[in-house]
Design an enzyme around this catalytic site. Structure first.
Site, PDB file in Angstrom:
ATOM      1  N   ARG A 172      -9.812   7.455   3.584  1.00  0.00           N
ATOM      2  CA  ARG A 172      -9.248   6.237   2.968  1.00  0.00           C
ATOM      3  C   ARG A 172      -9.006   6.459   1.478  1.00  0.00           C
ATOM      4  O   ARG A 172      -8.006   6.003   0.933  1.00  0.00           O
ATOM      5  CB  ARG A 172     -10.203   5.046   3.188  1.00  0.00           C
ATOM      6  CG  ARG A 172     -10.177   4.546   4.640  1.00  0.00           C
ATOM      7  CD  ARG A 172     -11.388   3.710   4.978  1.00  0.00           C
ATOM      8  NE  ARG A 172     -11.463   2.470   4.231  1.00  0.00           N
ATOM      9  CZ  ARG A 172     -12.568   1.727   4.126  1.00  0.00           C
ATOM     10  NH1 ARG A 172     -13.669   2.111   4.741  1.00  0.00           N
ATOM     11  NH2 ARG A 172     -12.548   0.612   3.452  1.00  0.00           N
TER      12      ARG A 172
ATOM     13  N   ARG B 159       0.804  -1.218   0.000  1.00  0.00           N
ATOM     14  CA  ARG B 159       0.000   0.000   0.000  1.00  0.00           C
ATOM     15  C   ARG B 159       0.833   1.261   0.000  1.00  0.00           C
ATOM     16  O   ARG B 159       0.277   2.358  -0.024  1.00  0.00           O
ATOM     17  CB  ARG B 159      -0.832  -0.002   1.264  1.00  0.00           C
ATOM     18  CG  ARG B 159      -2.320   0.028   0.949  1.00  0.00           C
ATOM     19  CD  ARG B 159      -3.004  -0.109   2.236  1.00  0.00           C
ATOM     20  NE  ARG B 159      -4.364   0.225   2.230  1.00  0.00           N
ATOM     21  CZ  ARG B 159      -5.332  -0.692   2.255  1.00  0.00           C
ATOM     22  NH1 ARG B 159      -5.059  -1.964   2.152  1.00  0.00           N
ATOM     23  NH2 ARG B 159      -6.567  -0.290   2.362  1.00  0.00           N
TER      24      ARG B 159
ATOM     25  N   ARG C 167     -22.140  -1.347   2.608  1.00  0.00           N
ATOM     26  CA  ARG C 167     -21.518  -2.410   3.400  1.00  0.00           C
ATOM     27  C   ARG C 167     -21.549  -2.086   4.895  1.00  0.00           C
ATOM     28  O   ARG C 167     -21.606  -2.997   5.730  1.00  0.00           O
ATOM     29  CB  ARG C 167     -20.073  -2.644   2.942  1.00  0.00           C
ATOM     30  CG  ARG C 167     -19.460  -3.887   3.568  1.00  0.00           C
ATOM     31  CD  ARG C 167     -18.074  -4.172   3.057  1.00  0.00           C
ATOM     32  NE  ARG C 167     -17.219  -3.018   3.223  1.00  0.00           N
ATOM     33  CZ  ARG C 167     -15.962  -2.957   2.802  1.00  0.00           C
ATOM     34  NH1 ARG C 167     -15.428  -3.968   2.166  1.00  0.00           N
ATOM     35  NH2 ARG C 167     -15.248  -1.892   3.003  1.00  0.00           N
TER      36      ARG C 167
ATOM     37  N   ARG D 127     -17.609  -2.931  10.249  1.00  0.00           N
ATOM     38  CA  ARG D 127     -16.298  -2.283  10.123  1.00  0.00           C
ATOM     39  C   ARG D 127     -16.415  -0.819  10.490  1.00  0.00           C
ATOM     40  O   ARG D 127     -17.148  -0.065   9.862  1.00  0.00           O
ATOM     41  CB  ARG D 127     -15.768  -2.443   8.695  1.00  0.00           C
ATOM     42  CG  ARG D 127     -14.990  -3.722   8.519  1.00  0.00           C
ATOM     43  CD  ARG D 127     -14.496  -3.901   7.101  1.00  0.00           C
ATOM     44  NE  ARG D 127     -13.616  -2.831   6.644  1.00  0.00           N
ATOM     45  CZ  ARG D 127     -12.883  -2.919   5.539  1.00  0.00           C
ATOM     46  NH1 ARG D 127     -12.928  -4.029   4.804  1.00  0.00           N
ATOM     47  NH2 ARG D 127     -12.124  -1.919   5.166  1.00  0.00           N
TER      48      ARG D 127
HETATM   49  P1  AP5 Z   1     -14.901  -5.416  -1.296  1.00  0.00           P
HETATM   50  O1  AP5 Z   1     -14.701  -6.623  -2.134  1.00  0.00           O
HETATM   51  O2  AP5 Z   1     -14.963  -5.568   0.167  1.00  0.00           O
HETATM   52  O3  AP5 Z   1     -13.814  -4.294  -1.696  1.00  0.00           O
HETATM   53  P2  AP5 Z   1     -12.338  -4.103  -1.186  1.00  0.00           P
HETATM   54  O4  AP5 Z   1     -11.583  -3.524  -2.333  1.00  0.00           O
HETATM   55  O5  AP5 Z   1     -11.820  -5.330  -0.555  1.00  0.00           O
HETATM   56  O6  AP5 Z   1     -12.614  -2.940  -0.124  1.00  0.00           O
HETATM   57  P3  AP5 Z   1     -12.015  -2.726   1.328  1.00  0.00           P
HETATM   58  O7  AP5 Z   1     -12.869  -1.707   1.989  1.00  0.00           O
HETATM   59  O8  AP5 Z   1     -11.767  -4.003   2.017  1.00  0.00           O
HETATM   60  O9  AP5 Z   1     -10.676  -2.062   0.938  1.00  0.00           O
HETATM   61  P4  AP5 Z   1      -9.630  -1.414   1.814  1.00  0.00           P
HETATM   62  O10 AP5 Z   1      -8.470  -1.469   0.917  1.00  0.00           O
HETATM   63  O11 AP5 Z   1      -9.970  -0.081   2.323  1.00  0.00           O
HETATM   64  O12 AP5 Z   1      -9.609  -2.308   3.137  1.00  0.00           O
HETATM   65  P5  AP5 Z   1      -8.480  -3.132   3.861  1.00  0.00           P
HETATM   66  O13 AP5 Z   1      -9.153  -4.149   4.663  1.00  0.00           O
HETATM   67  O14 AP5 Z   1      -7.432  -3.538   2.912  1.00  0.00           O
HETATM   68  O15 AP5 Z   1     -16.222  -4.695  -1.852  1.00  0.00           O
HETATM   69  C1  AP5 Z   1     -16.741  -3.551  -1.199  1.00  0.00           C
HETATM   70  C2  AP5 Z   1     -18.278  -3.665  -1.173  1.00  0.00           C
HETATM   71  O16 AP5 Z   1     -18.768  -3.562  -2.506  1.00  0.00           O
HETATM   72  C3  AP5 Z   1     -18.814  -4.990  -0.619  1.00  0.00           C
HETATM   73  O17 AP5 Z   1     -19.973  -4.751   0.103  1.00  0.00           O
HETATM   74  C4  AP5 Z   1     -19.094  -5.822  -1.889  1.00  0.00           C
HETATM   75  O18 AP5 Z   1     -20.130  -6.743  -1.670  1.00  0.00           O
HETATM   76  C5  AP5 Z   1     -19.482  -4.749  -2.877  1.00  0.00           C
HETATM   77  N1  AP5 Z   1     -19.085  -5.064  -4.267  1.00  0.00           N
HETATM   78  C6  AP5 Z   1     -17.962  -5.696  -4.689  1.00  0.00           C
HETATM   79  N2  AP5 Z   1     -17.930  -5.784  -6.030  1.00  0.00           N
HETATM   80  C7  AP5 Z   1     -19.053  -5.154  -6.478  1.00  0.00           C
HETATM   81  C8  AP5 Z   1     -19.595  -4.900  -7.776  1.00  0.00           C
HETATM   82  N3  AP5 Z   1     -18.958  -5.305  -8.894  1.00  0.00           N
HETATM   83  N4  AP5 Z   1     -20.766  -4.246  -7.862  1.00  0.00           N
HETATM   84  C9  AP5 Z   1     -21.423  -3.829  -6.740  1.00  0.00           C
HETATM   85  N5  AP5 Z   1     -20.984  -4.041  -5.478  1.00  0.00           N
HETATM   86  C10 AP5 Z   1     -19.791  -4.702  -5.345  1.00  0.00           C
HETATM   87  O19 AP5 Z   1      -7.839  -2.024   4.812  1.00  0.00           O
HETATM   88  C11 AP5 Z   1      -8.515  -1.482   5.919  1.00  0.00           C
HETATM   89  C12 AP5 Z   1      -7.551  -0.673   6.760  1.00  0.00           C
HETATM   90  O20 AP5 Z   1      -6.526  -1.540   7.296  1.00  0.00           O
HETATM   91  C13 AP5 Z   1      -6.756   0.422   6.037  1.00  0.00           C
HETATM   92  O21 AP5 Z   1      -7.479   1.633   5.973  1.00  0.00           O
HETATM   93  C14 AP5 Z   1      -5.505   0.518   6.904  1.00  0.00           C
HETATM   94  O22 AP5 Z   1      -5.754   1.255   8.068  1.00  0.00           O
HETATM   95  C15 AP5 Z   1      -5.263  -0.925   7.288  1.00  0.00           C
HETATM   96  N6  AP5 Z   1      -4.392  -1.632   6.345  1.00  0.00           N
HETATM   97  C16 AP5 Z   1      -4.720  -2.731   5.602  1.00  0.00           C
HETATM   98  N7  AP5 Z   1      -3.685  -3.095   4.831  1.00  0.00           N
HETATM   99  C17 AP5 Z   1      -2.680  -2.225   5.087  1.00  0.00           C
HETATM  100  C18 AP5 Z   1      -1.375  -2.075   4.568  1.00  0.00           C
HETATM  101  N8  AP5 Z   1      -0.879  -2.899   3.627  1.00  0.00           N
HETATM  102  N9  AP5 Z   1      -0.598  -1.065   5.046  1.00  0.00           N
HETATM  103  C19 AP5 Z   1      -1.081  -0.213   5.989  1.00  0.00           C
HETATM  104  N10 AP5 Z   1      -2.322  -0.288   6.510  1.00  0.00           N
HETATM  105  C20 AP5 Z   1      -3.115  -1.293   6.053  1.00  0.00           C
HETATM  106 MG    MG Z   2     -11.108  -5.815   1.380  1.00  0.00          MG
END
Ligand code: AP5
Ligand code: MG
Length: 191
Positions: free
Chosen positions: A146, A89, A128, A134
């Site tokens: 974000r 990221r 969601r 969340r």
């Molecule tokens: P979903 O599939 O959940 O999308 P996603 O891209 O996985 O979204 P996230 O919110 O999980 O992404 P994120 O990157 O912010 O979260 P992460 O957990 O990595 O889909 C989203 C929604 O849309 C769902 O309800 C789904 O059903 C729907 N949907 C999907 N496809 C669709 C379609 N085609 N049409 C309609 N609806 C659809 O990170 C969270 C936090 O963790 C970060 O903010 C940070 O604080 C920390 N973190 C995580 N990784 C790191 C890292 N590598 N470095 C530093 N901090 C980190």
């Molecule tokens: Mg995700």
């Protein structure tokens, strides 16, 4: 071994498409967001530290996340390939991942970037929030944060892999199965 990064902004569908990819190709799923949420649920020291960043939509420090990925790579030797979701990221995480993979005699084969307009990202997060529990989905300011963190810190990851010709961008708007077909075609073209 085939290592894939599923790349895209919050809400772009990384988690949704990851589940389908794992079922089809047997990748080992490595979602740093999922690992961090499970640390929070288990009330570990790491989880308690991470929660304050996540609740504000900020990134958890690189050293913490890189350490988690290092441990996961070591714990999963002999898998067919890794599917990285939400990692790397930052450019520093990307460079660290390349170095870690090199020590395992492997590398990133493909970075698939899901392209979704900002208003749709917000719509999905709002939707969601009703069921996910969340804390970073529920607040409009955190959603915006974000997205701005993605633009300011995470887009550099795509630039990093683009210099090696490893990035392919796919439309992430539309039916989930249709998007999945495009992803599969891109994976199979590179395998
Ligand atoms: P979903 O599939 O959940 O999308 P996603 O891209 O996985 O979204 P996230 O919110 O999980 O992404 P994120 O990157 O912010 O979260 P992460 O957990 O990595 O889909 C989203 C929604 O849309 C769902 O309800 C789904 O059903 C729907 N949907 C999907 N496809 C669709 C379609 N085609 N049409 C309609 N609806 C659809 O990170 C969270 C936090 O963790 C970060 O903010 C940070 O604080 C920390 N973190 C995580 N990784 C790191 C890292 N590598 N470095 C530093 N901090 C980190
Ligand atoms: Mg995700």
């Amino acid at each position: 071994m085939f290592n894939l990064i599923l790349f895209g902004p919050p809400g772009s569908g990384k988690g949704t498409q990851s589940e389908k990819l794992i079922a089809k190709y047997g990748f080992k799923h490595l979602s740093t967001g999922d690992i961090l949420r499970s640390e929070i649920a288990n009330q570990t020291i790491l989880g308690l530290e991470a929660k304050s960043y996540m609740d504000q939509g900020q990134l958890v420090p690189d050293a913490v996340v890189i350490g988690m990925v290092d441990a996961a790579l070591n714990a999963n030797k002999g898998v067919n390939g890794f599917l990285f979701d939400g990692f790397p990221r930052t450019k520093a995480q990307a460079i660290a991942l390349d170095e870690l993979l090199q020590t395992h005699n492997t590398s990133i084969n493909l970075v698939l970037a899901l392209d979704v307009p900002e208003d749709e990202l917000i719509k999905r997060m709002v939707h969601r929030a009703k069921t996910s529990g969340r804390s970073d989905d529920a607040d409009e300011n955190v959603q915006q944060k974000r997205i701005s963190v993605y633009k300011n810190e995470t887009l550099a990851v795509a630039e990093h892999y683009d210099q090696f010709g490893k990035v392919e961008t796919l439309n992430g708007l539309g039916e989930i199965d249709e998007i999945f077909s495009g992803i599969c075609a891109a994976v199979e073209a590179k395998s």
